[in-house]
Structures are given as C-alpha cells and as structure tokens.
Scaffold this motif. Structure first.
Motif, PDB file in Angstrom:
ATOM      1  N   THR B   2      33.898  32.967  30.703  1.00  0.00           N
ATOM      2  CA  THR B   2      34.054  31.234  30.890  1.00  0.00           C
ATOM      3  C   THR B   2      33.895  31.534  32.224  1.00  0.00           C
ATOM      4  O   THR B   2      33.923  30.238  32.727  1.00  0.00           O
ATOM      5  N   GLY B   3      34.231  32.325  32.949  1.00  0.00           N
ATOM      6  CA  GLY B   3      34.028  32.378  34.520  1.00  0.00           C
ATOM      7  C   GLY B   3      35.465  31.694  34.872  1.00  0.00           C
ATOM      8  O   GLY B   3      36.509  31.367  34.331  1.00  0.00           O
ATOM      9  N   VAL B   4      34.912  31.931  36.760  1.00  0.00           N
ATOM     10  CA  VAL B   4      37.148  31.574  36.582  1.00  0.00           C
ATOM     11  C   VAL B   4      37.088  30.260  36.976  1.00  0.00           C
ATOM     12  O   VAL B   4      35.902  29.938  37.369  1.00  0.00           O
ATOM     13  N   SER B   5      38.468  29.918  36.380  1.00  0.00           N
ATOM     14  CA  SER B   5      38.705  28.548  36.389  1.00  0.00           C
ATOM     15  C   SER B   5      39.832  28.077  37.940  1.00  0.00           C
ATOM     16  O   SER B   5      40.901  28.895  37.632  1.00  0.00           O
ATOM     17  N   GLN B   6      39.705  27.338  38.136  1.00  0.00           N
ATOM     18  CA  GLN B   6      41.155  26.600  39.511  1.00  0.00           C
ATOM     19  C   GLN B   6      41.216  25.397  38.798  1.00  0.00           C
ATOM     20  O   GLN B   6      40.477  24.298  38.285  1.00  0.00           O
ATOM     21  N   ASP B   7      42.387  24.925  38.542  1.00  0.00           N
ATOM     22  CA  ASP B   7      43.099  23.516  38.592  1.00  0.00           C
ATOM     23  C   ASP B   7      44.174  23.144  39.583  1.00  0.00           C
ATOM     24  O   ASP B   7      44.972  24.437  40.025  1.00  0.00           O
ATOM     25  N   ILE B  26      38.044  35.929  35.633  1.00  0.00           N
ATOM     26  CA  ILE B  26      37.701  35.790  34.247  1.00  0.00           C
ATOM     27  C   ILE B  26      38.513  36.974  34.220  1.00  0.00           C
ATOM     28  O   ILE B  26      38.936  37.798  34.359  1.00  0.00           O
ATOM     29  N   SER B  27      38.395  37.097  32.079  1.00  0.00           N
ATOM     30  CA  SER B  27      39.375  38.254  32.053  1.00  0.00           C
ATOM     31  C   SER B  27      38.992  39.101  31.601  1.00  0.00           C
ATOM     32  O   SER B  27      37.777  39.373  31.936  1.00  0.00           O
ATOM     33  N   ASN B  51      45.106  43.873  40.464  1.00  0.00           N
ATOM     34  CA  ASN B  51      46.246  43.220  39.280  1.00  0.00           C
ATOM     35  C   ASN B  51      47.374  42.560  40.049  1.00  0.00           C
ATOM     36  O   ASN B  51      47.254  41.756  40.457  1.00  0.00           O
ATOM     37  N   GLU B  52      48.804  42.955  40.150  1.00  0.00           N
ATOM     38  CA  GLU B  52      49.184  42.033  40.351  1.00  0.00           C
ATOM     39  C   GLU B  52      49.849  42.667  42.151  1.00  0.00           C
ATOM     40  O   GLU B  52      50.822  42.036  42.355  1.00  0.00           O
ATOM     41  N   ALA B  53      49.598  43.505  42.043  1.00  0.00           N
ATOM     42  CA  ALA B  53      50.075  43.847  43.554  1.00  0.00           C
ATOM     43  C   ALA B  53      48.830  43.051  44.976  1.00  0.00           C
ATOM     44  O   ALA B  53      47.919  42.813  44.819  1.00  0.00           O
ATOM     45  N   GLN B  54      50.191  41.975  45.211  1.00  0.00           N
ATOM     46  CA  GLN B  54      49.256  41.816  46.415  1.00  0.00           C
ATOM     47  C   GLN B  54      49.185  42.982  48.163  1.00  0.00           C
ATOM     48  O   GLN B  54      49.286  43.275  48.372  1.00  0.00           O
ATOM     49  N   LEU B  55      47.372  42.328  47.980  1.00  0.00           N
ATOM     50  CA  LEU B  55      46.968  44.557  48.824  1.00  0.00           C
ATOM     51  C   LEU B  55      46.895  44.341  49.846  1.00  0.00           C
ATOM     52  O   LEU B  55      46.726  45.555  51.446  1.00  0.00           O
ATOM     53  N   PRO B  70      52.251  37.005  38.588  1.00  0.00           N
ATOM     54  CA  PRO B  70      52.953  38.287  38.622  1.00  0.00           C
ATOM     55  C   PRO B  70      52.617  38.337  37.592  1.00  0.00           C
ATOM     56  O   PRO B  70      53.107  40.078  37.141  1.00  0.00           O
ATOM     57  N   LYS B  71      51.600  38.511  36.444  1.00  0.00           N
ATOM     58  CA  LYS B  71      51.385  39.545  35.009  1.00  0.00           C
ATOM     59  C   LYS B  71      50.348  40.601  34.612  1.00  0.00           C
ATOM     60  O   LYS B  71      49.110  40.404  34.113  1.00  0.00           O
ATOM     61  N   GLY B  72      49.445  40.059  36.514  1.00  0.00           N
ATOM     62  CA  GLY B  72      48.062  40.849  36.553  1.00  0.00           C
ATOM     63  C   GLY B  72      46.791  39.539  36.068  1.00  0.00           C
ATOM     64  O   GLY B  72      46.056  40.058  35.432  1.00  0.00           O
TER      65      GLY B  72
END
Lengths: 110, 114
Positions: B2-7, B26-27, B51-55, B70-72
């Motif tokens: 469904t694409g990248v969704s922003q809100d 995207i999933s 994933n959940e790590a801010q690099l 938080p959960k990747g």
C-alpha cells in the motif's frame, strides 16, 4: 546542507521539445539517482545509475553517470504536458543517505 | 503493497507546541528514513533506522527532535517546542534491503509553525 548543484533552477517546455538538466557535485558518489516530485507528494524514482559512464533510459528519459563520478545529466525527449513537476538529482556514497540537489522546476510554456 | 503512509498530511501548530508525526513503512521493509524538505530545496537526510535501531542522526536533528521505531514497524518523529524554522515537509521513506534505488517515499507531512 546541499552538496549538489543542479541546473537550471527552472525551465519552460513546449510540448514536443527535448529538455536537459544536470547536476554536479564536489564529492564522488557511487550511485546517482533522478527523482520527480509533484505538488503535495513525495519524490518518485525515475532512473538509477551505478557506474561511471553509464547511460540508462526509461522511456523518454535518458540519464548518464559522469565519468568523474561527480556529475550526471537527465534528458527528456519529446516532452508532454504531464512532464511538468520538479526533478531532483540525488547522490549516494554509502548506500543509505541520499544528498539531493535543489531541483529543476519544469513548467509548460503558455 | 500500500506504499509508505504518513499521518497527518498537514499540521498547523503554534510556536512552542510539541508535534508528533507517524510513518508506516511498506510492510516488511526493515529500513526507514526521515528527510526534511523546505520550500525550493531538495530533501535533507535527518535519520535512519534499520529495524528498531536508529543507526544515524544528522546534525540537522537538534535536541528538540526525537525519532523512534519501537517495534521495527511504524516510526514517530516528535518535535518539541516548535520554532518557525521547523516549518517544512517531513518525508518518510522505507526500503527492504540494501540499495538506495529501492527507497520508496511517502507523501510527507507538511508542518506549518505560526
């Protein structure tokens, strides 16, 4: 800040014309990319280039990766009204962090 | 896909208020990026998660900015004590694996700080 110099800043096209824009950098990039952005939307990838000297086409679009790895150009042939938008070049040197140019705004000439 | 969704798509706030934006990639995309775009400029890199790590965080990301994943899966970008200079389009992008050409951008959140 921006590392890429993109020109021209804006251009007016007439349907059927060929248009060209380019991008130069003070840094070497491993990958060059060209995006198009329309109002209220995110950039959409048009062409990706991976090797110095590479020439790649996508329909009416042609882009080249400069042999110095510090420049790239994008050509649009036989332009049509839906080509209007903002075109951005982007370079990547480490596979995750893109540096973008300031964009070339393409408008249809009245 | 469904694409990248922003809100939200648009946010108007008063100077000094806190704002939070959400990005749903995207999933199954394990890489997530935040960029900021001001009028007449190209997007500028802010931060990147695997994933959940801010690099990595750009120097553009002052102490008032914080991003989490938080959960990747989804990510949030919070700006505390907003300033007029924070007005911009905040773009999220995701990719499945290595290779910037596989980066997909969302439509962005347009922030206006009054």
């Amino acid at each position: 800040g921006q590392q890429l110099n993109q020109s021209p800043q804006s251009m007016f096209i007439q349907e059927g014309e060929d248009v060209s824009m380019n991008c130069t950098s003070s840094s070497i990039f491993n990958t060059w990319l060209w995006y198009k952005q329309e109002p209220g939307e995110g950039p959409v990838l048009l062409i990706a280039l991976y090797k110095a000297g590479e020439l790649t086409s996508n329909g009416r679009l042609t882009a080249q990766f400069g042999i110095t790895r510090k420049d790239s150009f994008l050509n649009i042939s036989a332009s049509i009204p839906s080509d209007v938008g903002i075109y951005f070049c982007a370079g990547d040197s480490n596979d995750y962090k893109l540096s973008f140019g300031a964009g070339t705004t393409v408008t249809v000439r009245a | 896909d469904t694409g990248v969704s922003q809100d939200p798509r648009h946010k108007i706030t008063k100077r000094g208020q806190n704002v939070t934006f959400r990005c749903d990639p995207i999933s199954e995309h394990n890489r997530l990026y935040w960029y900021r775009q001001t009028l007449g400029q190209g997007p500028e890199f802010l931060t990147y998660f695997q994933n959940e790590a801010q690099l990595e965080k750009s120097r553009l990301l002052s102490d008032r900015f914080s991003a989490e994943r938080p959960k990747g899966s989804f990510s949030t970008l919070e700006i505390q004590r907003t300033e007029q200079g924070d007005s911009a389009m905040y773009l999220c992008a995701s990719s499945l694996r290595q290779g910037v050409e596989k980066l997909f951008f969302g439509s962005g959140t347009q922030l206006s700080v009054l």
